[in-house]
Design an enzyme around this catalytic site. Structure first.
Site, PDB file in Angstrom:
ATOM      1  N   LEU A  85       8.757 -12.014  47.500  1.00 26.58           N
ATOM      2  CA  LEU A  85       9.302 -10.843  48.204  1.00 26.58           C
ATOM      3  C   LEU A  85      10.821 -10.843  48.271  1.00 26.58           C
ATOM      4  O   LEU A  85      11.420  -9.814  48.585  1.00 26.58           O
ATOM      5  CB  LEU A  85       8.773 -10.778  49.641  1.00 26.58           C
ATOM      6  N   THR A 104      20.093 -10.987  42.209  1.00 23.66           N
ATOM      7  CA  THR A 104      18.962 -11.448  43.020  1.00 23.66           C
ATOM      8  C   THR A 104      17.635 -10.918  42.481  1.00 23.66           C
ATOM      9  O   THR A 104      16.682 -11.673  42.283  1.00 23.66           O
ATOM     10  CB  THR A 104      19.140 -10.992  44.484  1.00 23.66           C
ATOM     11  N   ASP A 136       7.500   1.521  45.215  1.00 22.15           N
ATOM     12  CA  ASP A 136       7.191   2.788  44.549  1.00 22.15           C
ATOM     13  C   ASP A 136       8.446   3.416  43.933  1.00 22.15           C
ATOM     14  O   ASP A 136       8.357   4.321  43.110  1.00 22.15           O
ATOM     15  CB  ASP A 136       6.526   3.781  45.528  1.00 22.15           C
ATOM     16  N   GLU A 137       9.628   2.920  44.346  1.00 24.37           N
ATOM     17  CA  GLU A 137      10.872   3.560  43.888  1.00 24.37           C
ATOM     18  C   GLU A 137      11.103   3.387  42.385  1.00 24.37           C
ATOM     19  O   GLU A 137      11.892   4.124  41.795  1.00 24.37           O
ATOM     20  CB  GLU A 137      12.070   3.044  44.702  1.00 24.37           C
ATOM     21  N   TYR A 178      19.172  -0.217  43.035  1.00 23.99           N
ATOM     22  CA  TYR A 178      18.082  -1.002  43.642  1.00 23.99           C
ATOM     23  C   TYR A 178      16.806  -0.848  42.836  1.00 23.99           C
ATOM     24  O   TYR A 178      16.195  -1.838  42.409  1.00 23.99           O
ATOM     25  CB  TYR A 178      17.852  -0.565  45.101  1.00 23.99           C
ATOM     26  N   GLY A 311      22.441  10.395  44.305  1.00 29.39           N
ATOM     27  CA  GLY A 311      21.189  10.232  43.553  1.00 29.39           C
ATOM     28  C   GLY A 311      19.954  10.157  44.444  1.00 29.39           C
ATOM     29  O   GLY A 311      18.941   9.564  44.051  1.00 29.39           O
ATOM     30  N   HIS A 312      20.022  10.742  45.618  1.00 28.79           N
ATOM     31  CA  HIS A 312      18.964  10.612  46.637  1.00 28.79           C
ATOM     32  C   HIS A 312      17.606  11.129  46.123  1.00 28.79           C
ATOM     33  O   HIS A 312      17.438  12.332  45.911  1.00 28.79           O
ATOM     34  CB  HIS A 312      19.402  11.420  47.868  1.00 28.79           C
TER      35      HIS A 312
HETATM   36  P1  NAD Z   1      14.483  -7.584  53.490  1.00 30.15           P
HETATM   37  O1  NAD Z   1      15.817  -7.129  52.968  1.00 30.15           O
HETATM   38  O2  NAD Z   1      14.150  -7.346  54.911  1.00 30.15           O
HETATM   39  O3  NAD Z   1      14.313  -9.154  53.239  1.00 30.15           O
HETATM   40  C1  NAD Z   1      14.672  -9.762  52.050  1.00 30.15           C
HETATM   41  C2  NAD Z   1      14.629 -11.276  52.259  1.00 30.15           C
HETATM   42  O4  NAD Z   1      14.968 -11.902  51.007  1.00 30.15           O
HETATM   43  C3  NAD Z   1      15.620 -11.796  53.303  1.00 30.15           C
HETATM   44  O5  NAD Z   1      14.985 -12.718  54.144  1.00 30.15           O
HETATM   45  C4  NAD Z   1      16.693 -12.457  52.466  1.00 30.15           C
HETATM   46  O6  NAD Z   1      17.352 -13.532  53.141  1.00 30.15           O
HETATM   47  C5  NAD Z   1      15.910 -12.936  51.265  1.00 30.15           C
HETATM   48  N1  NAD Z   1      16.753 -13.117  50.074  1.00 30.15           N
HETATM   49  C6  NAD Z   1      17.634 -12.218  49.550  1.00 30.15           C
HETATM   50  N2  NAD Z   1      18.251 -12.747  48.473  1.00 30.15           N
HETATM   51  C7  NAD Z   1      17.717 -13.989  48.300  1.00 30.15           C
HETATM   52  C8  NAD Z   1      17.946 -15.024  47.350  1.00 30.15           C
HETATM   53  N3  NAD Z   1      18.838 -14.888  46.365  1.00 30.15           N
HETATM   54  N4  NAD Z   1      17.226 -16.151  47.456  1.00 30.15           N
HETATM   55  C9  NAD Z   1      16.309 -16.317  48.463  1.00 30.15           C
HETATM   56  N5  NAD Z   1      16.084 -15.378  49.391  1.00 30.15           N
HETATM   57  C10 NAD Z   1      16.774 -14.223  49.318  1.00 30.15           C
HETATM   58  O7  NAD Z   1      13.420  -6.924  52.512  1.00 30.15           O
HETATM   59  P2  NAD Z   1      12.005  -6.266  52.845  1.00 30.15           P
HETATM   60  O8  NAD Z   1      12.217  -4.872  53.272  1.00 30.15           O
HETATM   61  O9  NAD Z   1      11.203  -7.191  53.676  1.00 30.15           O
HETATM   62  O10 NAD Z   1      11.374  -6.212  51.376  1.00 30.15           O
HETATM   63  C11 NAD Z   1      10.696  -7.348  50.837  1.00 30.15           C
HETATM   64  C12 NAD Z   1      10.225  -7.020  49.434  1.00 30.15           C
HETATM   65  O11 NAD Z   1       9.352  -5.898  49.468  1.00 30.15           O
HETATM   66  C13 NAD Z   1      11.362  -6.655  48.476  1.00 30.15           C
HETATM   67  O12 NAD Z   1      11.065  -7.224  47.224  1.00 30.15           O
HETATM   68  C14 NAD Z   1      11.307  -5.135  48.407  1.00 30.15           C
HETATM   69  O13 NAD Z   1      11.774  -4.673  47.163  1.00 30.15           O
HETATM   70  C15 NAD Z   1       9.823  -4.885  48.586  1.00 30.15           C
HETATM   71  N6  NAD Z   1       9.466  -3.593  49.203  1.00 30.15           N
HETATM   72  C16 NAD Z   1      10.037  -3.210  50.397  1.00 30.15           C
HETATM   73  C17 NAD Z   1       9.654  -2.007  50.979  1.00 30.15           C
HETATM   74  C18 NAD Z   1      10.225  -1.576  52.319  1.00 30.15           C
HETATM   75  O14 NAD Z   1       9.932  -0.458  52.768  1.00 30.15           O
HETATM   76  N7  NAD Z   1      10.987  -2.390  53.012  1.00 30.15           N
HETATM   77  C19 NAD Z   1       8.718  -1.185  50.353  1.00 30.15           C
HETATM   78  C20 NAD Z   1       8.151  -1.614  49.122  1.00 30.15           C
HETATM   79  C21 NAD Z   1       8.535  -2.830  48.574  1.00 30.15           C
HETATM   80  P1  TYD Z   2      15.681   3.969  53.900  1.00 34.01           P
HETATM   81  O1  TYD Z   2      15.083   3.469  55.172  1.00 34.01           O
HETATM   82  O2  TYD Z   2      17.027   3.476  53.487  1.00 34.01           O
HETATM   83  O3  TYD Z   2      14.586   3.712  52.757  1.00 34.01           O
HETATM   84  P2  TYD Z   2      14.561   4.215  51.197  1.00 34.01           P
HETATM   85  O4  TYD Z   2      15.902   4.720  50.832  1.00 34.01           O
HETATM   86  O5  TYD Z   2      14.206   2.957  50.484  1.00 34.01           O
HETATM   87  O6  TYD Z   2      13.484   5.257  51.157  1.00 34.01           O
HETATM   88  O7  TYD Z   2      15.759   5.562  53.979  1.00 34.01           O
HETATM   89  C1  TYD Z   2      14.617   6.363  54.231  1.00 34.01           C
HETATM   90  C2  TYD Z   2      15.048   7.809  54.102  1.00 34.01           C
HETATM   91  O8  TYD Z   2      15.965   8.119  55.152  1.00 34.01           O
HETATM   92  C3  TYD Z   2      15.794   8.121  52.801  1.00 34.01           C
HETATM   93  O9  TYD Z   2      15.434   9.415  52.369  1.00 34.01           O
HETATM   94  C4  TYD Z   2      17.253   8.088  53.204  1.00 34.01           C
HETATM   95  C5  TYD Z   2      17.233   8.572  54.648  1.00 34.01           C
HETATM   96  N1  TYD Z   2      18.281   8.016  55.525  1.00 34.01           N
HETATM   97  C6  TYD Z   2      19.079   8.876  56.290  1.00 34.01           C
HETATM   98  O10 TYD Z   2      18.942  10.105  56.249  1.00 34.01           O
HETATM   99  N2  TYD Z   2      20.036   8.321  57.090  1.00 34.01           N
HETATM  100  C7  TYD Z   2      20.248   6.967  57.177  1.00 34.01           C
HETATM  101  O11 TYD Z   2      21.153   6.513  57.914  1.00 34.01           O
HETATM  102  C8  TYD Z   2      19.396   6.110  56.395  1.00 34.01           C
HETATM  103  C9  TYD Z   2      19.573   4.614  56.436  1.00 34.01           C
HETATM  104  C10 TYD Z   2      18.425   6.683  55.592  1.00 34.01           C
END
Ligand code: NAD
Ligand code: TYD
Length: 372
Positions: A85, A104, A136-137, A178, A311-312
């Site tokens: 993750l 990363t 999904d992105e 990303y 690019g939103h």
């Molecule tokens: P997050 O940013 O909260 O956590 C990322 C973690 O990775 C942190 O603990 C950070 O310290 C660690 N990390 C970063 N760089 C590192 C490195 N070089 N070596 C070791 N550890 C490192 O992320 P999240 O939101 O929990 O997402 C986790 C995973 O799920 C990611 O791969 C993300 O792409 C994927 N994901 C997230 C979402 C979401 O909505 N948050 C949705 C779908 C998929």
């Molecule tokens: P975000 O939580 O950054 O997730 P992602 O970009 O991965 O979907 O953003 C969710 C949605 O909210 C996205 O359409 C961008 C919007 N957004 C705002 O309008 N204002 C904000 O300050 C942030 C962080 C996100």
């Protein structure tokens, strides 16, 4: 104690990772769970306070890009499974600093794959698993063909904001640095399966919400701002659509796919729960105000429309039918319940919010692990 198996979970101190670590540590006392995390600004050991003393939990502060260290951890713990993750995960940061995301997300994933291959291949792939958590992105963005929303279209197999969904067959078309980096890492994972026969599996999940998310993402940022009566920066007109899933439902899906997913396969994970940003923000304000004992409408004027994200992506919507039909997974929580729990959690854990926004949590590591 002799463990049944040892599993590395990378990024276990982050938002989703901490829920996955907690689930595995508690549910599988015969597994040794190694949390490999670099503790970037997004990694926070305070997310795991409740399980940090469990005998089957180990924390290793390491960078997934550091080949020698990763190699030693994989062999030293005789690891047979990796749930990956760790990543840079915030789109806005990727727009400012794409190189960190390439390092990363792409090189880090490749480093893990190669270190696992070096240790696993000589004794055969049987009993091994490399599970890559993606988003999904990578599929790009969907059209908003029903901008006003029409819930009745769901009965005809569409989403409230458009007919199309992302399926496992949707072509990769990432737009942000990303998602481009995540897409690239997905390709490397498939390449290790197709070239070397490594038993890999990938899941692509929609937006997660719930406790322990770093307050730079929409939901925790806005709850934190509402509580402090700070402006809520809505990008563009707030008309972008996201498909939200409660983080514990994602963690349950990860458990299922890790144990029962077919090697070489990809599964989409999502809640069929699309929300236009502005509507979601109104729900957040209403819920937070109610829980804070403020009159309804008291914080509506915090909504501040700001310049749109570059690019939103307009709309994300995941079709998770494959996961339901093949492995029987479904989200367990209704959105109303999940949002209530989430807002309540952040308001009940203001100390956590203050800590992660002040940087104090970085010092927590030193207190806990004496700078090891
Ligand atoms: P997050 O940013 O909260 O956590 C990322 C973690 O990775 C942190 O603990 C950070 O310290 C660690 N990390 C970063 N760089 C590192 C490195 N070089 N070596 C070791 N550890 C490192 O992320 P999240 O939101 O929990 O997402 C986790 C995973 O799920 C990611 O791969 C993300 O792409 C994927 N994901 C997230 C979402 C979401 O909505 N948050 C949705 C779908 C998929
Ligand atoms: P975000 O939580 O950054 O997730 P992602 O970009 O991965 O979907 O953003 C969710 C949605 O909210 C996205 O359409 C961008 C919007 N957004 C705002 O309008 N204002 C904000 O300050 C942030 C962080 C996100």
């Amino acid at each position: 104690m002799k463990y049944e198996r040892s599993i590395i979970i990378t990024g276990g101190a982050g938002f989703i990772g901490s829920h996955v670590v907690r689930l595995f540590v508690r549910k599988y006392p015969t597994y040794r769970i190694i949390n490999l995390d670099k503790l970037t600004y997004a990694g926070n050991l305070a997310n795991l306070k409740d399980i940090e003393n469990c005998p089957n939990y180990v924390f290793e502060k390491s960078d997934i890009c550091d080949y020698e260290t990763v190699r030693k951890l994989v062999s030293g713990y005789d690891v047979t499974g990796i749930i990956h993750l760790a990543a840079e995960s915030h789109v806005d940061r990727s727009i400012l600093d794409p190189f960190t995301f390439a390092r990363t997300n792409v090189l880090g994933t490749l480093t893990l794959l190669q270190a696992a291959r070096e240790y696993w291949e000589p004794s055969g792939w049987e009993g091994k698993r490399f599970y890559h958590i993606s988003t999904d992105e990578v599929y790009g963005a969907l059209e908003l063909t029903r901008p006003e929303g029409d819930p009745s279209s769901e009965e005809c197999g569409g989403g409230p904001y458009g007919d199309e969904f992302f399926t496992e067959e949707t072509k990769y078309q990432p737009h942000s640095p990303y998602s481009a980096a995540k897409a690239s890492s997905d390709h490397f994972v498939r390449a290790y399966h197709d070239t070397y026969g490594m038993p890999t599996v990938i899941t692509n999940c929609s937006n997660n919400y719930g406790p322990y998310q770093f307050p730079e993402k929409l939901i925790p940022l806005f709850i934190n701002n509402i509580r402090q009566r700070k402006p809520l920066p809505v990008y563009g007109k707030g008309e972008n659509v996201r498909d939200w899933l409660y983080v514990e439902d994602h963690a349950r899906a990860i458990d299922l796919v890790f144990h029962e997913g077919k090697a070489g396969e990809t599964y989409n994970i999502g809640g069929f729960n699309e929300w236009k940003n502005i509507d979601l923000i109104k729900v957040l304000i209403k819920t937070a105000d109610r829980l804070l004992g403020r009159p309804e409408g008291a914080d509506d004027d915090l909504i501040t429309f700001v310049t749109d994200r570059k690019g939103h992506d307009l709309r994300y919507a995941i079709d998770s039918t494959k996961l339901k039909e093949e492995l029987g997974w479904e989200p367990s929580l209704q959105f109303e319940e999940g949002i209530e729990k989430t807002v309540r959690w952040y308001l009940d854990n203001q100390e956590w919010l203050d800590e992660v926004t002040s940087g104090d949590y970085l010092r927590y590591y030193d207190r806990m692990y004496g700078g090891r």
